[in-house]
Write a protein that holds these residues in place. Structure first.
Motif, PDB file in Angstrom:
ATOM      1  N   VAL A  56      38.545  22.263  57.573  1.00  0.00           N
ATOM      2  CA  VAL A  56      37.986  21.103  58.172  1.00  0.00           C
ATOM      3  C   VAL A  56      39.140  20.070  58.882  1.00  0.00           C
ATOM      4  O   VAL A  56      40.252  20.020  58.432  1.00  0.00           O
ATOM      5  CB  VAL A  56      37.536  20.369  56.900  1.00  0.00           C
ATOM      6  N   ALA A  57      38.701  19.657  59.920  1.00  0.00           N
ATOM      7  CA  ALA A  57      39.560  18.739  60.823  1.00  0.00           C
ATOM      8  C   ALA A  57      39.007  17.319  60.709  1.00  0.00           C
ATOM      9  O   ALA A  57      37.849  17.214  61.045  1.00  0.00           O
ATOM     10  CB  ALA A  57      39.532  19.118  62.141  1.00  0.00           C
ATOM     11  N   LEU A  58      39.785  16.351  60.223  1.00  0.00           N
ATOM     12  CA  LEU A  58      39.400  15.016  60.165  1.00  0.00           C
ATOM     13  C   LEU A  58      40.552  14.317  60.627  1.00  0.00           C
ATOM     14  O   LEU A  58      41.841  14.558  60.275  1.00  0.00           O
ATOM     15  CB  LEU A  58      39.249  14.621  58.981  1.00  0.00           C
ATOM     16  N   GLY A  59      40.649  13.318  61.807  1.00  0.00           N
ATOM     17  CA  GLY A  59      41.476  12.847  62.224  1.00  0.00           C
ATOM     18  C   GLY A  59      42.351  13.712  62.959  1.00  0.00           C
ATOM     19  O   GLY A  59      41.949  14.738  63.462  1.00  0.00           O
ATOM     20  N   ARG A  60      43.970  13.476  62.550  1.00  0.00           N
ATOM     21  CA  ARG A  60      44.800  14.471  62.990  1.00  0.00           C
ATOM     22  C   ARG A  60      45.403  15.278  61.820  1.00  0.00           C
ATOM     23  O   ARG A  60      46.499  15.872  61.839  1.00  0.00           O
ATOM     24  CB  ARG A  60      46.068  13.560  63.758  1.00  0.00           C
ATOM     25  N   VAL A  61      44.539  15.747  60.999  1.00  0.00           N
ATOM     26  CA  VAL A  61      44.837  16.551  59.849  1.00  0.00           C
ATOM     27  C   VAL A  61      43.709  17.661  59.806  1.00  0.00           C
ATOM     28  O   VAL A  61      42.499  17.450  59.951  1.00  0.00           O
ATOM     29  CB  VAL A  61      44.745  15.717  58.633  1.00  0.00           C
ATOM     30  N   PHE A  62      44.378  18.851  59.718  1.00  0.00           N
ATOM     31  CA  PHE A  62      43.354  20.105  59.397  1.00  0.00           C
ATOM     32  C   PHE A  62      43.514  20.433  58.084  1.00  0.00           C
ATOM     33  O   PHE A  62      44.892  20.595  57.394  1.00  0.00           O
ATOM     34  CB  PHE A  62      43.892  21.124  60.444  1.00  0.00           C
ATOM     35  N   ASN A 110      48.005  17.587  69.216  1.00  0.00           N
ATOM     36  CA  ASN A 110      48.307  16.498  68.506  1.00  0.00           C
ATOM     37  C   ASN A 110      48.169  16.256  67.087  1.00  0.00           C
ATOM     38  O   ASN A 110      47.973  15.209  66.642  1.00  0.00           O
ATOM     39  CB  ASN A 110      47.914  15.230  69.314  1.00  0.00           C
ATOM     40  N   TYR A 111      48.015  17.546  66.502  1.00  0.00           N
ATOM     41  CA  TYR A 111      47.719  17.163  64.832  1.00  0.00           C
ATOM     42  C   TYR A 111      48.906  16.964  64.308  1.00  0.00           C
ATOM     43  O   TYR A 111      50.042  17.565  64.659  1.00  0.00           O
ATOM     44  CB  TYR A 111      46.842  18.389  64.375  1.00  0.00           C
ATOM     45  N   ALA A 112      48.895  16.357  63.108  1.00  0.00           N
ATOM     46  CA  ALA A 112      50.240  15.911  62.390  1.00  0.00           C
ATOM     47  C   ALA A 112      50.390  16.644  61.195  1.00  0.00           C
ATOM     48  O   ALA A 112      51.670  16.873  60.848  1.00  0.00           O
ATOM     49  CB  ALA A 112      50.106  14.314  62.213  1.00  0.00           C
ATOM     50  N   LEU A 113      49.290  17.008  60.500  1.00  0.00           N
ATOM     51  CA  LEU A 113      49.433  17.720  59.289  1.00  0.00           C
ATOM     52  C   LEU A 113      48.438  18.955  59.272  1.00  0.00           C
ATOM     53  O   LEU A 113      47.406  18.796  59.551  1.00  0.00           O
ATOM     54  CB  LEU A 113      48.895  16.567  58.106  1.00  0.00           C
ATOM     55  N   ILE A 114      48.939  19.925  58.376  1.00  0.00           N
ATOM     56  CA  ILE A 114      47.907  20.939  57.966  1.00  0.00           C
ATOM     57  C   ILE A 114      48.015  21.060  56.588  1.00  0.00           C
ATOM     58  O   ILE A 114      49.081  21.364  55.998  1.00  0.00           O
ATOM     59  CB  ILE A 114      48.472  22.221  58.536  1.00  0.00           C
ATOM     60  N   TYR A 145      47.211   9.486  59.358  1.00  0.00           N
ATOM     61  CA  TYR A 145      46.758  10.424  60.351  1.00  0.00           C
ATOM     62  C   TYR A 145      45.091  10.413  60.148  1.00  0.00           C
ATOM     63  O   TYR A 145      44.566  11.115  61.083  1.00  0.00           O
ATOM     64  CB  TYR A 145      47.430  11.583  60.271  1.00  0.00           C
ATOM     65  N   GLY A 146      44.689  10.232  58.756  1.00  0.00           N
ATOM     66  CA  GLY A 146      43.362  10.426  58.772  1.00  0.00           C
ATOM     67  C   GLY A 146      42.252   9.962  59.846  1.00  0.00           C
ATOM     68  O   GLY A 146      41.131  10.346  60.008  1.00  0.00           O
ATOM     69  N   ASP A 147      42.363   8.798  60.235  1.00  0.00           N
ATOM     70  CA  ASP A 147      41.770   7.926  61.143  1.00  0.00           C
ATOM     71  C   ASP A 147      42.148   8.051  62.377  1.00  0.00           C
ATOM     72  O   ASP A 147      41.280   7.705  63.290  1.00  0.00           O
ATOM     73  CB  ASP A 147      41.489   6.475  60.806  1.00  0.00           C
ATOM     74  N   GLU A 148      43.307   8.642  63.121  1.00  0.00           N
ATOM     75  CA  GLU A 148      43.551   8.822  64.449  1.00  0.00           C
ATOM     76  C   GLU A 148      42.658   9.843  64.878  1.00  0.00           C
ATOM     77  O   GLU A 148      42.493  10.770  64.509  1.00  0.00           O
ATOM     78  CB  GLU A 148      45.120   8.807  64.174  1.00  0.00           C
ATOM     79  N   SER A 149      42.802   9.706  66.520  1.00  0.00           N
ATOM     80  CA  SER A 149      42.104  10.937  67.077  1.00  0.00           C
ATOM     81  C   SER A 149      43.232  11.943  67.453  1.00  0.00           C
ATOM     82  O   SER A 149      44.359  11.790  68.059  1.00  0.00           O
ATOM     83  CB  SER A 149      41.457  10.284  68.404  1.00  0.00           C
ATOM     84  N   ALA A 150      42.671  13.018  67.377  1.00  0.00           N
ATOM     85  CA  ALA A 150      43.293  14.396  68.068  1.00  0.00           C
ATOM     86  C   ALA A 150      43.258  14.581  69.508  1.00  0.00           C
ATOM     87  O   ALA A 150      42.316  13.272  70.250  1.00  0.00           O
ATOM     88  CB  ALA A 150      42.944  15.621  67.079  1.00  0.00           C
ATOM     89  N   CYS A 151      43.646  15.137  70.137  1.00  0.00           N
ATOM     90  CA  CYS A 151      43.644  15.489  71.547  1.00  0.00           C
ATOM     91  C   CYS A 151      42.264  15.686  71.859  1.00  0.00           C
ATOM     92  O   CYS A 151      41.261  16.117  71.282  1.00  0.00           O
ATOM     93  CB  CYS A 151      44.485  16.526  72.021  1.00  0.00           C
ATOM     94  N   GLU A 152      41.823  15.043  73.109  1.00  0.00           N
ATOM     95  CA  GLU A 152      40.243  14.826  73.418  1.00  0.00           C
ATOM     96  C   GLU A 152      39.828  16.487  73.763  1.00  0.00           C
ATOM     97  O   GLU A 152      38.554  16.692  73.882  1.00  0.00           O
ATOM     98  CB  GLU A 152      40.002  13.920  74.628  1.00  0.00           C
TER      99      GLU A 152
END
Length: 168
Positions: A84-90, A118-122, A151-158
């Motif tokens: 599941v991808a939420l914000g910049r976290v997978f 641009n994801y920050a965490l897995i 990172y949970g509320d930030e947007s990943a790459c469009e």
């Protein structure tokens, strides 16, 4: 937890990555990946992926939140993972392989995409020696919560998760 820049590829896995006997895709076969992950493994009697959970993940996939990565060999699904991808976290949920190294290929190639996007965490969820060899590490719960706040509320790459097949 795996930070995308920390992914480690062993020499033997690097050789497998250089071969041209597989194709990589994402979101091409989500139901098949979750079904393969739900299949009982050798020496195990059941699975934690119940029919209700399967249905919920497929609904999340339809809403654009749950995603899969697939490795194909000779036109057959050889391995993969979903999460599941939420914000910049997978949040990785499960992985499987039918061919040796196929789940590792899916994992490493997915990490490369997540880094591009641009994801920050897995979040690998469970610490295993296998994931540790790929660069995952344990972090304190407080640090995890702090990182989710960041990172949970930030947007990943469009362009993340656009419906297309990526060849390895």
């Amino acid at each position: 937890m795996l930070f995308p820049d920390d992914v480690r590829v062993s020499r033997s896995l690097a050789k497998v990555l250089r071969r041209d006997n597989y194709q990589f895709s994402f979101d091409r076969a989500f139901p098949a990946v979750i079904d393969a992950c739900a299949a009982p493994r050798e020496g195990e009697r059941g699975t934690w992926i119940t029919p209700a959970m399967r249905a919920a993940y497929i609904e999340l996939h339809g809403l654009g939140h749950a995603h899969s990565a697939e490795i194909w060999m000779d036109g057959r699904l050889a391995g993969g993972l979903y999460g599941v991808a939420l914000g910049r976290v997978f949040f990785g949920e499960s992985m499987f392989h039918r061919v040796s190294n196929a789940s590792k290929l899916a994992f490493v190639l997915m990490v490369h995409l997540l880094r591009e996007w641009n994801y920050a965490l897995i979040d690998c969820q469970v610490h295993t020696a296998h994931l540790q060899t790929l660069g995952a590490r344990e972090i304190a719960r407080e640090e995890f919560a702090r990182l989710l706040d960041v990172y949970g509320d930030e947007s990943a790459c469009e362009v993340a998760w656009r419906p297309l097949t990526r060849e390895a």
